[in-house]
Design a protein around this motif. Structure first.
Motif, PDB file in Angstrom:
ATOM      1  N   ARG A  56      63.417   4.550 -19.238  1.00 36.61           N
ATOM      2  CA  ARG A  56      62.941   5.734 -18.536  1.00 36.61           C
ATOM      3  C   ARG A  56      63.389   7.004 -19.266  1.00 36.61           C
ATOM      4  O   ARG A  56      62.667   7.963 -19.400  1.00 36.61           O
ATOM      5  CB  ARG A  56      63.467   5.718 -17.107  1.00 36.61           C
ATOM      6  CG  ARG A  56      62.669   6.557 -16.175  1.00 36.61           C
ATOM      7  CD  ARG A  56      63.179   6.428 -14.781  1.00 36.61           C
ATOM      8  NE  ARG A  56      62.756   5.212 -14.131  1.00 36.61           N
ATOM      9  CZ  ARG A  56      63.457   4.596 -13.179  1.00 36.61           C
ATOM     10  NH1 ARG A  56      64.598   5.073 -12.794  1.00 36.61           N
ATOM     11  NH2 ARG A  56      63.001   3.518 -12.621  1.00 36.61           N
ATOM     12  N   THR A  80      65.573   0.968   1.878  1.00 37.75           N
ATOM     13  CA  THR A  80      64.130   0.796   1.961  1.00 37.75           C
ATOM     14  C   THR A  80      63.685  -0.210   3.012  1.00 37.75           C
ATOM     15  O   THR A  80      62.529  -0.242   3.359  1.00 37.75           O
ATOM     16  CB  THR A  80      63.567   0.337   0.614  1.00 37.75           C
ATOM     17  OG1 THR A  80      64.303  -0.813   0.220  1.00 37.75           O
ATOM     18  CG2 THR A  80      63.672   1.407  -0.429  1.00 37.75           C
TER      19      THR A  80
ATOM     20  N   VAL B 469      55.536   9.852  -7.409  1.00 35.63           N
ATOM     21  CA  VAL B 469      56.757   9.854  -8.238  1.00 35.63           C
ATOM     22  C   VAL B 469      57.697   8.750  -7.763  1.00 35.63           C
ATOM     23  O   VAL B 469      58.264   7.999  -8.562  1.00 35.63           O
ATOM     24  CB  VAL B 469      57.459  11.232  -8.182  1.00 35.63           C
ATOM     25  CG1 VAL B 469      58.856  11.155  -8.788  1.00 35.63           C
ATOM     26  CG2 VAL B 469      56.638  12.275  -8.915  1.00 35.63           C
ATOM     27  N   ILE B 470      57.858   8.633  -6.461  1.00 37.07           N
ATOM     28  CA  ILE B 470      58.755   7.611  -5.921  1.00 37.07           C
ATOM     29  C   ILE B 470      58.208   6.214  -6.244  1.00 37.07           C
ATOM     30  O   ILE B 470      58.951   5.320  -6.637  1.00 37.07           O
ATOM     31  CB  ILE B 470      58.919   7.779  -4.390  1.00 37.07           C
ATOM     32  CG1 ILE B 470      59.626   9.096  -4.084  1.00 37.07           C
ATOM     33  CG2 ILE B 470      59.726   6.620  -3.814  1.00 37.07           C
ATOM     34  CD1 ILE B 470      59.688   9.421  -2.602  1.00 37.07           C
ATOM     35  N   ARG B 472      56.439   5.353  -8.741  1.00 36.14           N
ATOM     36  CA  ARG B 472      56.634   5.090 -10.170  1.00 36.14           C
ATOM     37  C   ARG B 472      58.089   4.775 -10.473  1.00 36.14           C
ATOM     38  O   ARG B 472      58.391   3.968 -11.348  1.00 36.14           O
ATOM     39  CB  ARG B 472      56.184   6.311 -10.978  1.00 36.14           C
ATOM     40  CG  ARG B 472      56.196   6.097 -12.472  1.00 36.14           C
ATOM     41  CD  ARG B 472      55.534   7.268 -13.155  1.00 36.14           C
ATOM     42  NE  ARG B 472      55.388   7.054 -14.582  1.00 36.14           N
ATOM     43  CZ  ARG B 472      56.279   7.463 -15.474  1.00 36.14           C
ATOM     44  NH1 ARG B 472      57.360   8.092 -15.088  1.00 36.14           N
ATOM     45  NH2 ARG B 472      56.068   7.245 -16.761  1.00 36.14           N
ATOM     46  N   SER B 473      58.996   5.437  -9.753  1.00 35.77           N
ATOM     47  CA  SER B 473      60.418   5.221 -10.038  1.00 35.77           C
ATOM     48  C   SER B 473      60.852   3.819  -9.614  1.00 35.77           C
ATOM     49  O   SER B 473      61.839   3.303 -10.097  1.00 35.77           O
ATOM     50  CB  SER B 473      61.265   6.264  -9.313  1.00 35.77           C
ATOM     51  OG  SER B 473      61.360   5.951  -7.939  1.00 35.77           O
ATOM     52  N   GLY B 474      60.103   3.205  -8.698  1.00 37.83           N
ATOM     53  CA  GLY B 474      60.433   1.845  -8.287  1.00 37.83           C
ATOM     54  C   GLY B 474      61.430   1.780  -7.153  1.00 37.83           C
ATOM     55  O   GLY B 474      61.548   0.783  -6.478  1.00 37.83           O
ATOM     56  N   ALA B 475      62.182   2.834  -6.924  1.00 34.62           N
ATOM     57  CA  ALA B 475      63.156   2.836  -5.839  1.00 34.62           C
ATOM     58  C   ALA B 475      62.580   3.592  -4.651  1.00 34.62           C
ATOM     59  O   ALA B 475      61.850   4.552  -4.828  1.00 34.62           O
ATOM     60  CB  ALA B 475      64.433   3.502  -6.304  1.00 34.62           C
ATOM     61  N   ALA B 476      62.909   3.156  -3.471  1.00 34.40           N
ATOM     62  CA  ALA B 476      62.402   3.765  -2.239  1.00 34.40           C
ATOM     63  C   ALA B 476      60.880   3.730  -2.186  1.00 34.40           C
ATOM     64  O   ALA B 476      60.255   4.526  -1.491  1.00 34.40           O
ATOM     65  CB  ALA B 476      62.917   5.200  -2.078  1.00 34.40           C
ATOM     66  N   GLU B 477      60.302   2.792  -2.939  1.00 33.22           N
ATOM     67  CA  GLU B 477      58.844   2.701  -3.027  1.00 33.22           C
ATOM     68  C   GLU B 477      58.232   2.452  -1.642  1.00 33.22           C
ATOM     69  O   GLU B 477      57.203   3.019  -1.292  1.00 33.22           O
ATOM     70  CB  GLU B 477      58.481   1.572  -3.977  1.00 33.22           C
ATOM     71  CG  GLU B 477      57.002   1.435  -4.234  1.00 33.22           C
ATOM     72  CD  GLU B 477      56.685   0.217  -5.090  1.00 33.22           C
ATOM     73  OE1 GLU B 477      57.606  -0.566  -5.360  1.00 33.22           O
ATOM     74  OE2 GLU B 477      55.512   0.058  -5.451  1.00 33.22           O
ATOM     75  N   GLN B 478      58.892   1.594  -0.864  1.00 33.84           N
ATOM     76  CA  GLN B 478      58.350   1.265   0.448  1.00 33.84           C
ATOM     77  C   GLN B 478      58.309   2.501   1.347  1.00 33.84           C
ATOM     78  O   GLN B 478      57.418   2.644   2.180  1.00 33.84           O
ATOM     79  CB  GLN B 478      59.169   0.147   1.111  1.00 33.84           C
ATOM     80  CG  GLN B 478      58.946  -1.213   0.488  1.00 33.84           C
ATOM     81  CD  GLN B 478      57.466  -1.581   0.402  1.00 33.84           C
ATOM     82  OE1 GLN B 478      56.716  -1.432   1.365  1.00 33.84           O
ATOM     83  NE2 GLN B 478      57.038  -2.037  -0.763  1.00 33.84           N
ATOM     84  N   TYR B 479      59.292   3.354   1.175  1.00 34.64           N
ATOM     85  CA  TYR B 479      59.294   4.576   1.981  1.00 34.64           C
ATOM     86  C   TYR B 479      58.074   5.430   1.635  1.00 34.64           C
ATOM     87  O   TYR B 479      57.380   5.945   2.516  1.00 34.64           O
ATOM     88  CB  TYR B 479      60.580   5.379   1.771  1.00 34.64           C
ATOM     89  CG  TYR B 479      60.575   6.659   2.579  1.00 34.64           C
ATOM     90  CD1 TYR B 479      60.679   6.613   3.960  1.00 34.64           C
ATOM     91  CD2 TYR B 479      60.395   7.897   1.976  1.00 34.64           C
ATOM     92  CE1 TYR B 479      60.624   7.758   4.727  1.00 34.64           C
ATOM     93  CE2 TYR B 479      60.342   9.058   2.727  1.00 34.64           C
ATOM     94  CZ  TYR B 479      60.458   8.986   4.100  1.00 34.64           C
ATOM     95  OH  TYR B 479      60.388  10.125   4.858  1.00 34.64           O
ATOM     96  N   ILE B 481      55.233   4.463   0.334  1.00 37.62           N
ATOM     97  CA  ILE B 481      54.008   3.809   0.818  1.00 37.62           C
ATOM     98  C   ILE B 481      53.874   4.022   2.324  1.00 37.62           C
ATOM     99  O   ILE B 481      52.800   4.329   2.842  1.00 37.62           O
ATOM    100  CB  ILE B 481      54.034   2.301   0.481  1.00 37.62           C
ATOM    101  CG1 ILE B 481      53.952   2.107  -1.026  1.00 37.62           C
ATOM    102  CG2 ILE B 481      52.891   1.570   1.175  1.00 37.62           C
ATOM    103  CD1 ILE B 481      54.168   0.686  -1.494  1.00 37.62           C
TER     104      ILE B 481
END
Lengths: 248, 544
Positions: A56, A80, B469-470, B472-479, B481
């Motif tokens: 990244r 999450t 952005v979130i 793409r970052s992979g973290a907190a992705e579910q939030y 969505i």
């Protein structure tokens, strides 16, 4: 995330991280929480996180990296699974309209997505044309005698999005969603809007100028730190000049 | 009075996505706001106060996003922020006890505890509305406040929905007017995302200027002679300032940027992660999820886990060194440009406001030192703001910037890749269906109007740049969505109810209270009477 932080996590949390990161870890290691298994897991997770971080860092320009980092700390990984809000809505796979949208990602790539209505799907099936679909990217004319670029891509009825390599810059394109007729002509189902593609290269005003003040401008503009795609577009002759001017 | 040979145009853009969850007693992502208030916004106000006391004009520009403004003015989040402060002060008191035998760490614990105490005092002084503080300095003429489109979208991906772009700008201008009592003169475009033609929407709302990336200007076919060192004007007369890369790199660069100096405080090492769970659990999320607490005792020092204790005195020395270094470089460049340019050169330096104080702990000290040094005539330059610079009627070359951003590789890849491209199908369709509602219900009142206004808010919130952005970052992705699901879902609930005539007040009132951004937004802005011209820019796709 440091190894120290990983060591503070329980075995269950480590296994969740393995799943989140999609790591290929043997069932044997995952099934027993011995110290050696734990250390192996921590090493694998740490290595993967470091790889992701390095990748990244290499890819991103810094303001965006800052934006991403804001959301990527350990608490987010574990936050999450909270039940956020019980809105009962599922994104449909397809809207019952026929449309095609073209978005320009950068001067080299456009993104197209489309929907085909049930009525049109049935019509295509009736015509025996449901395996003859295509997307066509058409350059838009600027003057009468210009040779225009056109790219055709066969698609499946189940497809709904595509990245398209833009053949030429400094021009405009429209996409067509269509199917091949009996004489191989393309019959249109939907057209996109028109997108304008920039040249994506240093202005000719600077690249060709021989003014002494242009040299000064280029030397002071720090163009070398532009993002990767942009930097590749600085002509070599300008980069050579920049290096000659470095001592200015 | 300006004496220098050129100008520094420092712009801080403050933005956070709208995050408010009254349905939960304690919601993790709300702490992003609380951290930013404690570590960036209140300390920035402190800086402005100290400079004012010393009769030094700050002369910087700050952009507040409408979503951030909504959160800063929200009563529930205000109450929760006070709870956050109390908890952090309590943690500080416990840390003072725990560290009493270790004078160095004890001193650091005291520093943090006192900072939280000061935050509490300052926050109460502003009666929970810190924007009043910034407004005071704006009215005093020492800072310029501008805004950014409503929900902070990447506007080039909405180019083909002009009414939507107008709605984003109108919601920003309206929010700004509601808070500051006037219309903004400048617009910070999210991530410098620009497309040719955007200036027409900005002009409709009497915006005087905006900002672009460096290559947005320098890759323009008719790029101005002096590149990023003067603003240019687009065909319709709007001025634009392009970001300078060298001054940006001094601050942003991961390898050589100031924030990475070994003597500065490390952002990642935090007692929330370092101390035993039984001790720290009352101060972390739901007593079990380790989070940053703000108590960070280590310096950047070097790579790896073995870090030196943070020493504020060493860091203060570096702040001065780096402020002088920054001004040395900028003065040197201005000194070379001044003799050959007709107008005084200007260097535009935009940064994320939350970088200062929150991420780069010493960032506000550094900024204050830069301002003080400029005031003491260190370096041959002056500070300015865009409006102040433009008020002297400089001659601006006409130049059409290109589609560009300051994102990875300079265009739209951050917000359009395999991880997030699927969202545009749904967001774009929601815009179209909202426009369909507007044409079906062009002038309703009462409950229907309320519902349509809320539908417009939900569609705007779905466009926030933060969600892709979130993802793409992979973290907190579910939030991310889930947020998209919430906004699009709320929209369709209204869409369906408007068709079936089944709208109830209870649900609508709940949603209005929860997503209470852009309170004066009218859904009618989505119908600007822009004709849908087939095959022309301005229409998303042609109807066969």
């Amino acid at each position: 995330m440091t190894k120290e932080v990983l060591r503070s996590l329980g075995f269950k949390d480590l296994k969740r991280l393995v799943a989140l990161l999609d790591l290929d870890i043997s069932d044997e290691v995952l099934s027993a929480s011995s110290d050696s298994n734990r250390d192996d897991l921590i090493d694998s997770i740490h290595e993967e996180l470091e790889d992701v971080r390095r990748e990244r860092e290499e890819l991103n320009t810094l303001p965006i990296r800052y934006q991403e980092d804001r959301f990527s700390s350990v608490e987010n990984l574990f936050g999450t699974d909270l039940d956020v809000d019980s809105v009962n809505f599922d994104f449909p796979e397809n809207y019952n309209v026929t449309r095609l949208v073209l978005m320009l990602r950068d001067p080299a790539w456009a993104f197209a997505y489309w929907d085909i209505s049930y009525q049109d799907r049935n019509r295509l099936k009736d015509l025996g044309k449901n395996d003859s679909l295509c997307i066509v990217l058409q350059e838009q004319p600027r003057n009468d005698d210009e040779m225009l670029e056109q790219v055709e891509m066969p698609i499946e009825l189940s497809d709904s999005r595509w990245y398209i390599n833009v053949p030429r810059r400094g021009t405009s394109y429209q996409a067509i969603l269509g199917y091949y007729g009996y004489d191989n002509e393309i019959l249109t189902l939907a057209r996109s809007g028109i997108v304008s593609v920039p040249l994506g290269t240093l202005s000719e005003n600077y690249a060709t100028s021989s003014f002494a003040d242009t040299d000064l401008l280029l030397a002071l503009s720090d163009l070398q730190v532009l993002g990767a795609v942009a930097a590749e577009e600085i002509p070599q002759k300008v980069l050579r000049r920049l290096s000659e001017l470095a001592e200015l | 009075m300006n004496h220098g040979k050129g100008f520094l145009n420092i712009v801080l853009h403050a933005h956070l996505p709208f995050i408010k969850h009254p349905e939960f007693e304690n919601f993790l992502e709300e702490s992003w706001l609380f951290e930013a208030i404690s570590e960036s916004y209140l300390p920035l106000l402190g800086m402005l106060k100290r400079l004012e006391a010393d009769k030094i004009p700050s002369t910087i520009t700050i952009s507040f996003s409408p979503t951030l403004i909504a959160m800063l003015q929200d009563d529930l989040l205000g109450k929760r922020y006070l709870g956050y402060l109390e908890k952090h002060i309590d943690l500080g008191n416990r840390e003072l006890e725990r560290t009493q035998d270790d004078p160095k760490v004890h001193g650091l614990a005291q520093m943090y505890r006192d900072r939280y105490l000061k935050c509490l005092a300052d926050y109460q002084e502003y009666a929970g509305n810190i924007l009043k503080g910034f407004d005071y300095f704006q009215k005093a003429g020492v800072i310029e406040i501008i805004t950014t489109p409503g929900s902070y979208p990447f506007l080039p991906f909405y180019e083909q929905y002009p009414a939507n772009v107008s709605a984003q700008i109108e919601s920003a201008v309206d929010t700004f007017h509601m808070v500051f009592g006037k219309t903004p003169k400048g617009m910070w475009l999210p991530e410098c995302g620009y497309y040719p033609g955007l200036e027409h929407h900005l002009k409709d709302y009497e915006i005087d200027y905006f900002f672009t990336s460096a290559h947005g200007l320098m890759f323009s076919p008719d790029a101005p002679r002096w590149g990023v060192f003067t603003p240019a004007q687009v065909g319709n007369g709007l001025a634009y300032f392009a970001r300078d890369l060298e001054s940006a790199n001094l601050v942003w660069s991961a390898e050589t940027g100031y924030p990475g100096d070994p003597d500065y405080r490390d952002f990642y090492r935090d007692i929330g992660h370092d101390l035993p769970l039984e001790y720290i659990s009352p101060f972390i999320h739901l007593e079990k999820v380790r989070v940053n607490t703000g108590y960070k005792y280590y310096a950047v020092s070097g790579k790896g886990d073995n870090k030196n204790l943070y020493n504020p005195d060493l860091a203060a020395n570096k702040v001065l060194e780096h402020a002088e270094n920054f001004l040395y470089h900028q003065s040197k460049r201005i000194g070379k440009l001044d003799p050959v340019m007709a107008e005084k050169p200007i260097i535009t330096c935009p940064y994320s406001a939350e970088l200062f104080g929150h991420r780069w702990f010493e960032g506000i000290q550094w900024l204050e030192t830069v301002i003080r040094l400029v005031d003491s005539k260190y370096g041959d330059l002056d500070l300015t703001t865009p409006s102040r610079y433009l008020s002297n009627s400089p001659k601006l070359e006409v130049s059409q910037p290109i589609y560009s951003s300051w994102g990875n590789k300079g265009y739209g890849e951050v917000w359009l890749d395999g991880s997030n491209d699927w969202i545009y199908r749904h967001v774009h369709m929601a815009i179209e269906r909202l426009q369909e509602l507007v044409s079906r219900f062009p002038d309703v009142t009462g409950l229907k109007e309320r519902a349509l206004n809320q539908a417009a808010r939900e569609v705007l919130l779905a466009q926030s740049i933060d969600w892709p952005v979130i993802m793409r970052s992979g973290a907190a992705e579910q939030y991310a969505i889930q947020r998209l699901r919430e906004h699009i879902g709320n929209f369709y609930r209204i869409y369906d109810a408007m068709g079936q005539g089944t709208l109830g007040t209870e649900w609508l009132t709940k949603v209005e209270k929860k997503n209470n951004v852009f309170p004066r937004l009218s859904y009618k802005v989505f119908n600007l009477g822009v004709p849908k011209r087939a095959n022309a820019l301005g229409h998303p796709y042609a109807l066969e």
